[in-house]
Motif scaffolding. Sequence first.
Motif, PDB file in Angstrom:
ATOM      1  N   ALA A  24      -0.292  24.175  25.233  1.00  0.00           N
ATOM      2  CA  ALA A  24       0.237  24.768  26.452  1.00  0.00           C
ATOM      3  C   ALA A  24       1.266  25.830  26.128  1.00  0.00           C
ATOM      4  O   ALA A  24       2.023  25.722  25.159  1.00  0.00           O
ATOM      5  CB  ALA A  24       0.860  23.697  27.345  1.00  0.00           C
ATOM      6  N   SER A  25       1.298  26.851  26.950  1.00  0.00           N
ATOM      7  CA  SER A  25       2.304  27.892  26.824  1.00  0.00           C
ATOM      8  C   SER A  25       2.654  28.415  28.210  1.00  0.00           C
ATOM      9  O   SER A  25       1.981  28.116  29.192  1.00  0.00           O
ATOM     10  CB  SER A  25       1.816  29.032  25.930  1.00  0.00           C
ATOM     11  N   GLY A  26       3.706  29.200  28.278  1.00  0.00           N
ATOM     12  CA  GLY A  26       4.112  29.804  29.533  1.00  0.00           C
ATOM     13  C   GLY A  26       5.366  29.195  30.144  1.00  0.00           C
ATOM     14  O   GLY A  26       6.142  29.895  30.781  1.00  0.00           O
ATOM     15  N   ARG A  27       5.539  27.907  29.954  1.00  0.00           N
ATOM     16  CA  ARG A  27       6.725  27.209  30.420  1.00  0.00           C
ATOM     17  C   ARG A  27       6.778  25.828  29.794  1.00  0.00           C
ATOM     18  O   ARG A  27       5.818  25.397  29.148  1.00  0.00           O
ATOM     19  CB  ARG A  27       6.771  27.118  31.944  1.00  0.00           C
ATOM     20  N   ALA A  28       7.871  25.123  30.012  1.00  0.00           N
ATOM     21  CA  ALA A  28       8.011  23.776  29.472  1.00  0.00           C
ATOM     22  C   ALA A  28       6.889  22.883  29.973  1.00  0.00           C
ATOM     23  O   ALA A  28       6.553  22.869  31.156  1.00  0.00           O
ATOM     24  CB  ALA A  28       9.365  23.191  29.852  1.00  0.00           C
ATOM     25  N   PHE A  29       6.299  22.132  29.056  1.00  0.00           N
ATOM     26  CA  PHE A  29       5.133  21.320  29.354  1.00  0.00           C
ATOM     27  C   PHE A  29       5.486  19.873  29.657  1.00  0.00           C
ATOM     28  O   PHE A  29       4.637  19.133  30.169  1.00  0.00           O
ATOM     29  CB  PHE A  29       4.166  21.393  28.166  1.00  0.00           C
ATOM     30  N   ASN A  30       6.690  19.453  29.367  1.00  0.00           N
ATOM     31  CA  ASN A  30       7.037  18.047  29.477  1.00  0.00           C
ATOM     32  C   ASN A  30       7.247  17.564  30.907  1.00  0.00           C
ATOM     33  O   ASN A  30       7.567  16.388  31.111  1.00  0.00           O
ATOM     34  CB  ASN A  30       8.264  17.716  28.621  1.00  0.00           C
ATOM     35  N   THR A  31       7.079  18.419  31.884  1.00  0.00           N
ATOM     36  CA  THR A  31       7.161  18.018  33.288  1.00  0.00           C
ATOM     37  C   THR A  31       5.788  17.868  33.921  1.00  0.00           C
ATOM     38  O   THR A  31       5.698  17.591  35.113  1.00  0.00           O
ATOM     39  CB  THR A  31       7.980  19.025  34.100  1.00  0.00           C
ATOM     40  N   TYR A  32       4.733  18.023  33.150  1.00  0.00           N
ATOM     41  CA  TYR A  32       3.382  18.061  33.684  1.00  0.00           C
ATOM     42  C   TYR A  32       2.557  16.855  33.251  1.00  0.00           C
ATOM     43  O   TYR A  32       2.564  16.471  32.081  1.00  0.00           O
ATOM     44  CB  TYR A  32       2.656  19.321  33.231  1.00  0.00           C
ATOM     45  N   THR A  33       1.849  16.291  34.214  1.00  0.00           N
ATOM     46  CA  THR A  33       0.737  15.418  33.900  1.00  0.00           C
ATOM     47  C   THR A  33      -0.366  16.253  33.250  1.00  0.00           C
ATOM     48  O   THR A  33      -0.604  17.392  33.651  1.00  0.00           O
ATOM     49  CB  THR A  33       0.193  14.758  35.174  1.00  0.00           C
ATOM     50  N   ALA A  34      -1.012  15.697  32.249  1.00  0.00           N
ATOM     51  CA  ALA A  34      -2.145  16.364  31.621  1.00  0.00           C
ATOM     52  C   ALA A  34      -3.371  15.469  31.708  1.00  0.00           C
ATOM     53  O   ALA A  34      -3.259  14.242  31.646  1.00  0.00           O
ATOM     54  CB  ALA A  34      -1.838  16.704  30.166  1.00  0.00           C
ATOM     55  N   ALA A  35      -4.513  16.079  31.846  1.00  0.00           N
ATOM     56  CA  ALA A  35      -5.746  15.327  31.988  1.00  0.00           C
ATOM     57  C   ALA A  35      -6.867  16.011  31.228  1.00  0.00           C
ATOM     58  O   ALA A  35      -6.818  17.214  30.959  1.00  0.00           O
ATOM     59  CB  ALA A  35      -6.125  15.176  33.462  1.00  0.00           C
ATOM     60  N   TRP A  36      -7.872  15.220  30.902  1.00  0.00           N
ATOM     61  CA  TRP A  36      -9.081  15.716  30.261  1.00  0.00           C
ATOM     62  C   TRP A  36     -10.275  15.482  31.173  1.00  0.00           C
ATOM     63  O   TRP A  36     -10.424  14.402  31.755  1.00  0.00           O
ATOM     64  CB  TRP A  36      -9.329  15.017  28.924  1.00  0.00           C
ATOM     65  N   VAL A  93     -18.891  20.100  27.625  1.00  0.00           N
ATOM     66  CA  VAL A  93     -17.728  20.959  27.465  1.00  0.00           C
ATOM     67  C   VAL A  93     -16.516  20.180  27.952  1.00  0.00           C
ATOM     68  O   VAL A  93     -16.523  19.667  29.073  1.00  0.00           O
ATOM     69  CB  VAL A  93     -17.875  22.274  28.241  1.00  0.00           C
ATOM     70  N   TYR A  94     -15.506  20.092  27.120  1.00  0.00           N
ATOM     71  CA  TYR A  94     -14.297  19.346  27.452  1.00  0.00           C
ATOM     72  C   TYR A  94     -13.185  20.305  27.852  1.00  0.00           C
ATOM     73  O   TYR A  94     -12.931  21.300  27.167  1.00  0.00           O
ATOM     74  CB  TYR A  94     -13.854  18.487  26.266  1.00  0.00           C
ATOM     75  N   TYR A  95     -12.528  19.980  28.954  1.00  0.00           N
ATOM     76  CA  TYR A  95     -11.462  20.799  29.496  1.00  0.00           C
ATOM     77  C   TYR A  95     -10.174  19.997  29.595  1.00  0.00           C
ATOM     78  O   TYR A  95     -10.200  18.817  29.930  1.00  0.00           O
ATOM     79  CB  TYR A  95     -11.810  21.283  30.909  1.00  0.00           C
ATOM     80  N   CYS A  96      -9.063  20.638  29.342  1.00  0.00           N
ATOM     81  CA  CYS A  96      -7.782  20.034  29.682  1.00  0.00           C
ATOM     82  C   CYS A  96      -7.245  20.699  30.935  1.00  0.00           C
ATOM     83  O   CYS A  96      -7.559  21.856  31.238  1.00  0.00           O
ATOM     84  CB  CYS A  96      -6.772  20.120  28.531  1.00  0.00           C
ATOM     85  N   ALA A  97      -6.455  19.951  31.675  1.00  0.00           N
ATOM     86  CA  ALA A  97      -5.877  20.429  32.916  1.00  0.00           C
ATOM     87  C   ALA A  97      -4.473  19.865  33.057  1.00  0.00           C
ATOM     88  O   ALA A  97      -4.133  18.855  32.441  1.00  0.00           O
ATOM     89  CB  ALA A  97      -6.745  20.016  34.112  1.00  0.00           C
ATOM     90  N   ALA A  98      -3.658  20.509  33.881  1.00  0.00           N
ATOM     91  CA  ALA A  98      -2.276  20.080  34.053  1.00  0.00           C
ATOM     92  C   ALA A  98      -1.835  20.234  35.492  1.00  0.00           C
ATOM     93  O   ALA A  98      -2.271  21.146  36.198  1.00  0.00           O
ATOM     94  CB  ALA A  98      -1.350  20.882  33.136  1.00  0.00           C
ATOM     95  N   ASP A  99      -0.966  19.333  35.904  1.00  0.00           N
ATOM     96  CA  ASP A  99      -0.356  19.388  37.221  1.00  0.00           C
ATOM     97  C   ASP A  99       0.977  18.658  37.146  1.00  0.00           C
ATOM     98  O   ASP A  99       1.186  17.828  36.260  1.00  0.00           O
ATOM     99  CB  ASP A  99      -1.264  18.747  38.277  1.00  0.00           C
ATOM    100  N   TRP A 100       1.870  18.940  38.087  1.00  0.00           N
ATOM    101  CA  TRP A 100       3.165  18.277  38.124  1.00  0.00           C
ATOM    102  C   TRP A 100       3.119  16.930  38.831  1.00  0.00           C
ATOM    103  O   TRP A 100       4.100  16.191  38.813  1.00  0.00           O
ATOM    104  CB  TRP A 100       4.208  19.183  38.783  1.00  0.00           C
ATOM    105  N   ASN A 101       2.003  16.612  39.455  1.00  0.00           N
ATOM    106  CA  ASN A 101       1.800  15.323  40.107  1.00  0.00           C
ATOM    107  C   ASN A 101       0.904  14.438  39.268  1.00  0.00           C
ATOM    108  O   ASN A 101       0.281  14.885  38.297  1.00  0.00           O
ATOM    109  CB  ASN A 101       1.201  15.508  41.500  1.00  0.00           C
ATOM    110  N   TRP A 102       0.810  13.175  39.651  1.00  0.00           N
ATOM    111  CA  TRP A 102       0.005  12.201  38.925  1.00  0.00           C
ATOM    112  C   TRP A 102      -1.371  12.002  39.551  1.00  0.00           C
ATOM    113  O   TRP A 102      -2.387  12.126  38.885  1.00  0.00           O
ATOM    114  CB  TRP A 102       0.758  10.875  38.854  1.00  0.00           C
ATOM    115  N   ASN A 103      -1.394  11.706  40.836  1.00  0.00           N
ATOM    116  CA  ASN A 103      -2.652  11.415  41.523  1.00  0.00           C
ATOM    117  C   ASN A 103      -3.224  12.682  42.140  1.00  0.00           C
ATOM    118  O   ASN A 103      -3.266  12.851  43.361  1.00  0.00           O
ATOM    119  CB  ASN A 103      -2.448  10.340  42.584  1.00  0.00           C
TER     120      ASN A 103
END
Length: 122
Positions: A24-36, A93-103
């Motif tokens: 991840a780049s662009g901003r701090a990543f430690n506030t984001y949920t990540a998913a595959w 094809v495997y993708y990663c995704a990110a959001d600031w929420n969980w559900n």
Amino acid sequence: QVQLVESGGGLVQAGGSLRLSCAASGRAFNTYTAAWFRQAPGKEREFVARISRRGNITDYADSVKGRFTTSRDNAKNTVYLQMNSLKPEDTAVYYCAADWNWNTPIARYPYWGQGTQVTVSS
């Protein structure tokens, strides 16, 4: 905004292992949920795994439980997907995704990588 780049895909024989990375780049990543997620030819994109911002909570699709493990290293702004005991049906094809929420439903994830191909031969 967050930019995500997957890597580590490739060709592997059934029963083998592969480790995917999502940088991840662009901003701090430690506030984001990540998913595959993954998408096989002719099929809809499906959930694979999810990890909380601290990495202390994870969950997995039933199809990969016991075989896949997701983890993260926030100091490196990177999320990993360790895939063991791979099966031909894991080909996608495997993708990663990110959001600031969980559900978050798949259609509402705001940040996505470009995807990396995983092919499992029999």
